[in-house]
Write an enzyme that holds these catalytic residues in place. Structure first.
Site, PDB file in Angstrom:
ATOM      1  N   GLU A   1      12.469 -33.003  -1.288  1.00 44.97           N
ATOM      2  CA  GLU A   1      12.985 -33.607  -2.518  1.00 44.97           C
ATOM      3  C   GLU A   1      13.867 -35.040  -2.044  1.00 44.97           C
ATOM      4  O   GLU A   1      14.618 -35.234  -2.421  1.00 44.97           O
ATOM      5  CB  GLU A   1      13.978 -32.888  -3.446  1.00 44.97           C
ATOM      6  CG  GLU A   1      13.313 -31.732  -3.936  1.00 44.97           C
ATOM      7  CD  GLU A   1      13.935 -30.874  -4.912  1.00 44.97           C
ATOM      8  OE1 GLU A   1      14.656 -31.702  -5.630  1.00 44.97           O
ATOM      9  OE2 GLU A   1      14.248 -29.667  -5.026  1.00 44.97           O
TER      10      GLU A   1
ATOM     11  N   SER B   1       7.320 -41.140   5.764  1.00 42.64           N
ATOM     12  CA  SER B   1       7.264 -40.842   7.172  1.00 42.64           C
ATOM     13  C   SER B   1       6.438 -39.289   7.149  1.00 42.64           C
ATOM     14  O   SER B   1       5.382 -38.908   8.119  1.00 42.64           O
ATOM     15  CB  SER B   1       8.419 -40.477   7.632  1.00 42.64           C
ATOM     16  OG  SER B   1       9.164 -41.684   7.810  1.00 42.64           O
TER      17      SER B   1
ATOM     18  N   LEU C   1      21.654 -29.234  -4.088  1.00 41.14           N
ATOM     19  CA  LEU C   1      20.473 -28.684  -3.273  1.00 41.14           C
ATOM     20  C   LEU C   1      20.522 -27.196  -3.526  1.00 41.14           C
ATOM     21  O   LEU C   1      19.858 -26.607  -2.382  1.00 41.14           O
ATOM     22  CB  LEU C   1      20.207 -29.292  -1.953  1.00 41.14           C
ATOM     23  CG  LEU C   1      20.233 -30.761  -1.906  1.00 41.14           C
ATOM     24  CD1 LEU C   1      19.735 -31.178  -0.404  1.00 41.14           C
ATOM     25  CD2 LEU C   1      18.961 -31.408  -2.719  1.00 41.14           C
TER      26      LEU C   1
ATOM     27  N   CYS D   1      -0.186   0.377   8.170  1.00 33.99           N
ATOM     28  CA  CYS D   1      -0.449   0.808   6.735  1.00 33.99           C
ATOM     29  C   CYS D   1      -1.696   1.468   6.598  1.00 33.99           C
ATOM     30  O   CYS D   1      -1.951   2.216   5.849  1.00 33.99           O
ATOM     31  CB  CYS D   1      -0.648  -0.397   5.771  1.00 33.99           C
ATOM     32  SG  CYS D   1       1.059  -1.124   5.374  1.00 33.99           S
TER      33      CYS D   1
ATOM     34  N   GLU E   1       0.837  -1.266  -0.037  1.00 37.47           N
ATOM     35  CA  GLU E   1       0.064  -0.160  -0.168  1.00 37.47           C
ATOM     36  C   GLU E   1       0.941   1.097   0.035  1.00 37.47           C
ATOM     37  O   GLU E   1       0.439   2.174  -0.547  1.00 37.47           O
ATOM     38  CB  GLU E   1      -0.873  -0.131   1.181  1.00 37.47           C
ATOM     39  CG  GLU E   1      -1.830  -1.118   1.449  1.00 37.47           C
ATOM     40  CD  GLU E   1      -1.255  -2.344   2.163  1.00 37.47           C
ATOM     41  OE1 GLU E   1      -1.996  -2.914   2.773  1.00 37.47           O
ATOM     42  OE2 GLU E   1      -0.214  -2.611   2.198  1.00 37.47           O
TER      43      GLU E   1
END
Length: 370
Positions: free
Chosen positions: A296, A304, A205, A85, A53
């Site tokens: 991944e 699990s 990774l 805001c 905003e």
């Protein structure tokens, strides 16, 4: 399409520009309209910086007076890292404020709208609410439960294998699909795998994008015995990419010390070496303001996480290949369901193609008690 919807869709587009960059804050976009013309636009870039905003109202300047503010999330009404805001909206002289969704944060939740309404601003809510909620699914899960939003990405062949009998898994999917996964990593706060994936693939990774610089997620490694090789890519790059290794109290303290010397942070959690408390892993991640976690891993850790209802969303790649093998690993291992009635259901399933690969996207249906 009604003009209000046009402007709100633009606000959603603006909010999306910061995907993966605002944690622990939400994605927010804002548009200021005066006499049928857009006079200001903005979005929240990252935590600690001005909100959407404020950016939009600053761009509009005096043209905001008497205009309409379209914003994807209820304006905040409290002092955080930035001022409220609502004060900026009121001071700008906005006549009308159209809000897609209320803020689920207890510090805001309706208070922002009440403050604006008390200042004489006309409030309208609910425009494209479903789209706004989906855009902020990470923030909503984090703020309402105290846990990260967890996405499981996996890739398998048509016959449901994630590797061959020998363990070879490079590459199941095509190059376009692998590039797409790096975009997922770029948007995630953290990436989680088990030690089995590390030992099998020696992954880095990290995020590798061709067209722009990406952001590397924090790496979360579940390793109950501290088998992480000191010469692995993860260990050797730990000073460039934050890495947390979760282990059990049975781990060798000498291994802990060696890994910490390399720059990894080793954290002891509850559970046996082969059955660590994965919810505790996610709690620690959330405490560190890691609001989105991309998984991944292999079949064991996937099983699990699904068993304990810790997965929210699925990205399931299916490659047009068949490799066979009774003992070849599958995406979800463990003991599995005894009866079909106990199978985990997936909702809102969508099917698309990334290159030659099928991508099934959906949400894990949670038990009624959760």
């Amino acid at each position: 399409m009604h003009q209000d919807e046009v402007y709100m869709r633009r606000a959603l587009e603006l909010a999306a520009l910061a995907t993966g960059r605002t944690s622990p804050n939400p994605l927010v976009g804002a548009v200021v309209v005066k006499d049928g013309a857009v006079v200001g636009e903005g979005y929240h870039h990252r935590a600690g910086t001005p909100h959407a905003e404020v950016h939009a109202l600053r761009q509009a300047g005096e043209l905001a007076r008497g205009g309409t503010l379209y914003v994807t999330l209820e304006p905040c009404n409290h002092h955080g890292l930035t001022p409220p805001c609502t004060r900026a909206v009121i001071n700008a002289g906005v006549r009308r404020c159209v809000v897609a969704m209320e803020d689920p944060n207890p510090l805001v939740n309706g208070r922002g709208l009440t403050t604006l309404e008390q200042a004489g601003i006309v409030i309208e809510t609910g425009l494209l609410q479903a789209e706004a909620e989906k855009q902020n699914e990470v923030f909503i899960k984090y703020i309402c439960t105290g846990l990260p939003f967890v996405t499981l990405k996996t890739a398998m062949t048509l016959d449901g294998k994630i590797a061959s009998n020998s363990g070879d898994s490079k590459w199941i999917t095509s190059e376009p699909a692998r590039r797409w996964v790096h975009q997922l990593r770029d948007r995630a706060d953290a990436i989680l795998v088990g030690i089995g994936t590390v030992l099998a693939d020696d992954p880095r990774l990290n995020t590798r994008l061709n067209d722009r610089e990406g952001r590397d997620p924090v790496r979360l490694i579940v390793d109950g015995r501290l088998d992480l090789p000191v010469n692995s890519q993860i260990a050797s790059s730990s000073k460039q990419q934050t890495t947390l290794v979760f282990t059990s109290e049975k781990a060798d303290p000498r291994r802990t010390k060696r890994l910490e010397q390399l720059g990894l942070e080793v954290i002891t959690i509850d559970g046996a070496p082969d059955d660590l408390n994965l919810e505790q892993v996610l709690q620690i991640a959330a405490h560190r303001k890691l609001c989105s976690v991309l998984v991944e891993g292999g079949g064991s850790i996937n099983a699990s996480l699904l068993k304990y209802n810790l997965i929210d969303k699925l990205y399931w790649f299916i490659a047009p290949k068949i490799i066979g093998g009774a003992k070849a690993p599958s995406p979800v291992e463990g003991s599995g369901c005894k009866n079909m009635a106990d199978a985990i259901e997936v909702e809102d399933l969508q099917i698309t193609f990334i290159g030659q690969d099928i991508l099934a996207t959906g949400y894990v249906k949670k038990p009624a008690c959760r």
